[in-house]
Design a protein around this motif. Sequence first.
Motif, mmCIF file in Angstrom:
data_model
loop_
_atom_site.group_PDB
_atom_site.id
_atom_site.type_symbol
_atom_site.label_atom_id
_atom_site.label_comp_id
_atom_site.label_asym_id
_atom_site.label_seq_id
_atom_site.Cartn_x
_atom_site.Cartn_y
_atom_site.Cartn_z
ATOM 1 N N LEU A 132 -21.284 9.728 -6.655
ATOM 2 C CA LEU A 132 -22.387 10.336 -7.415
ATOM 3 C C LEU A 132 -22.722 9.540 -8.678
ATOM 4 N N GLY A 133 -22.429 8.284 -8.663
ATOM 5 C CA GLY A 133 -22.710 7.452 -9.825
ATOM 6 C C GLY A 133 -21.695 7.609 -10.938
ATOM 7 N N LEU A 134 -20.622 8.339 -10.667
ATOM 8 C CA LEU A 134 -19.575 8.532 -11.671
ATOM 9 C C LEU A 134 -18.533 7.432 -11.555
ATOM 10 N N PRO A 135 -17.929 7.064 -12.691
ATOM 11 C CA PRO A 135 -16.840 6.092 -12.618
ATOM 12 C C PRO A 135 -15.607 6.756 -12.011
ATOM 13 N N LYS A 136 -14.797 5.982 -11.372
ATOM 14 C CA LYS A 136 -13.528 6.501 -10.852
ATOM 15 C C LYS A 136 -12.664 6.847 -12.061
ATOM 16 N N ASP A 137 -12.256 8.111 -12.163
ATOM 17 C CA ASP A 137 -11.495 8.568 -13.327
ATOM 18 C C ASP A 137 -10.501 9.628 -12.849
ATOM 19 N N LEU A 138 -9.276 9.183 -12.585
ATOM 20 C CA LEU A 138 -8.267 10.081 -12.034
ATOM 21 C C LEU A 138 -7.820 11.149 -13.032
ATOM 22 N N ASP A 139 -7.822 10.820 -14.321
ATOM 23 C CA ASP A 139 -7.462 11.824 -15.325
ATOM 24 C C ASP A 139 -8.486 12.954 -15.341
ATOM 25 N N LYS A 140 -9.756 12.600 -15.321
ATOM 26 C CA LYS A 140 -10.823 13.604 -15.289
ATOM 27 C C LYS A 140 -10.748 14.403 -13.983
ATOM 28 N N ALA A 141 -10.439 13.737 -12.887
ATOM 29 C CA ALA A 141 -10.307 14.422 -11.597
ATOM 30 C C ALA A 141 -9.181 15.457 -11.646
ATOM 31 N N ARG A 142 -8.042 15.071 -12.225
ATOM 32 C CA ARG A 142 -6.916 16.003 -12.327
ATOM 33 C C ARG A 142 -7.272 17.199 -13.220
ATOM 34 N N GLU A 143 -7.958 16.926 -14.311
ATOM 35 C CA GLU A 143 -8.380 17.995 -15.224
ATOM 36 C C GLU A 143 -9.298 18.989 -14.487
ATOM 37 N N LEU A 144 -10.245 18.454 -13.740
ATOM 38 C CA LEU A 144 -11.168 19.313 -12.989
ATOM 39 C C LEU A 144 -10.454 20.033 -11.840
ATOM 40 N N ASP A 145 -9.493 19.367 -11.212
ATOM 41 C CA ASP A 145 -8.695 20.015 -10.167
ATOM 42 C C ASP A 145 -7.988 21.257 -10.720
ATOM 43 N N ALA A 146 -7.373 21.111 -11.876
ATOM 44 C CA ALA A 146 -6.646 22.233 -12.493
ATOM 45 C C ALA A 146 -7.621 23.364 -12.831
ATOM 46 N N ARG A 147 -8.777 23.011 -13.338
ATOM 47 C CA ARG A 147 -9.784 24.029 -13.666
ATOM 48 C C ARG A 147 -10.274 24.732 -12.403
ATOM 49 N N ALA A 148 -10.521 23.969 -11.355
ATOM 50 C CA ALA A 148 -10.982 24.554 -10.085
ATOM 51 C C ALA A 148 -9.930 25.510 -9.538
ATOM 52 N N ARG A 149 -8.659 25.106 -9.561
ATOM 53 C CA ARG A 149 -7.583 25.977 -9.074
ATOM 54 C C ARG A 149 -7.552 27.287 -9.844
ATOM 55 N N ALA A 150 -7.672 27.181 -11.163
ATOM 56 C CA ALA A 150 -7.652 28.387 -12.004
ATOM 57 C C ALA A 150 -8.843 29.291 -11.675
ATOM 58 N N LEU A 151 -10.003 28.708 -11.471
ATOM 59 C CA LEU A 151 -11.184 29.507 -11.134
ATOM 60 C C LEU A 151 -11.044 30.149 -9.762
ATOM 61 N N PHE A 152 -10.521 29.382 -8.788
ATOM 62 C CA PHE A 152 -10.306 29.950 -7.460
ATOM 63 C C PHE A 152 -9.327 31.123 -7.532
ATOM 64 N N GLU A 153 -8.229 30.940 -8.288
ATOM 65 C CA GLU A 153 -7.222 32.010 -8.430
ATOM 66 C C GLU A 153 -7.816 33.226 -9.120
ATOM 67 N N ALA A 154 -8.600 33.001 -10.150
ATOM 68 C CA ALA A 154 -9.236 34.124 -10.863
ATOM 69 C C ALA A 154 -10.190 34.858 -9.923
ATOM 70 N N GLY A 155 -10.862 34.132 -9.067
ATOM 71 C CA GLY A 155 -11.763 34.764 -8.093
ATOM 72 C C GLY A 155 -11.011 35.588 -7.083
ATOM 73 N N LYS A 156 -9.850 35.094 -6.640
ATOM 74 C CA LYS A 156 -9.018 35.856 -5.694
ATOM 75 C C LYS A 156 -8.481 37.122 -6.352
ATOM 76 N N ALA A 157 -8.114 36.999 -7.615
ATOM 77 C CA ALA A 157 -7.535 38.130 -8.312
ATOM 78 C C ALA A 157 -8.558 39.241 -8.534
ATOM 79 N N SER A 158 -9.834 38.876 -8.657
ATOM 80 C CA SER A 158 -10.862 39.886 -8.922
ATOM 81 C C SER A 158 -11.316 40.586 -7.644
ATOM 82 N N LYS A 159 -10.842 40.131 -6.489
ATOM 83 C CA LYS A 159 -11.278 40.763 -5.232
ATOM 84 C C LYS A 159 -10.308 41.800 -4.770
#
Length: 170
Positions: free
Chosen positions: A143-170
């Motif tokens: 998507l025109g983004l630079p390869k950035d594994l640190d940013k990827a890991r940060e977003l992975d952790a955020r996505a996991r937290a959001l997915f878990e929060a979504g599961k918890a609210s159901k």
Amino acid sequence: MKLTHTQIVARGVLALAALCAAGAGAGPVEDTAQAETLIRGGDFVSAMNLLRKAAEQNHAPAQARLADLLVVAEFNSEALALYQKAAAQGEPAGELGLGRMYADALGVPRDQEKALELYRKAEARNYAPAVDALARAYRAGNLGLPKDLDKARELDARARALFEAGKASK
């Protein structure tokens, strides 16, 4: 007990009203939820009918979900129109879906800049699948983004937290 004509008519009207209320069907939110249940059960035809009904009532989540199914079936022009309607209402699933169409050139010319803009709109709404998609884009340098594994890991952790929060609210 013998009923009068007026009582018979009144009972008939009440019975008809009860039937109409019961048969009026659910609203678009309930139809969309029922469609998800049908999808999990493998009844895509019934699910698509419910989603179409809700989408026609301008219910953005139903528009986006129906578009998801239409993309899989390669009905890209109809999916595009539904994603556009959903995204115009600020539905993050519509923004992400429309972004994927631009990223993958599905029914539209490939436009990585437009795709990234749409992904980021959905990500800004804390839409877990969009956060996950951006993590993957940073990991691969897409998507025109630079390869950035640190940013990827940060977003992975955020996505996991959001997915878990979504599961918890159901």
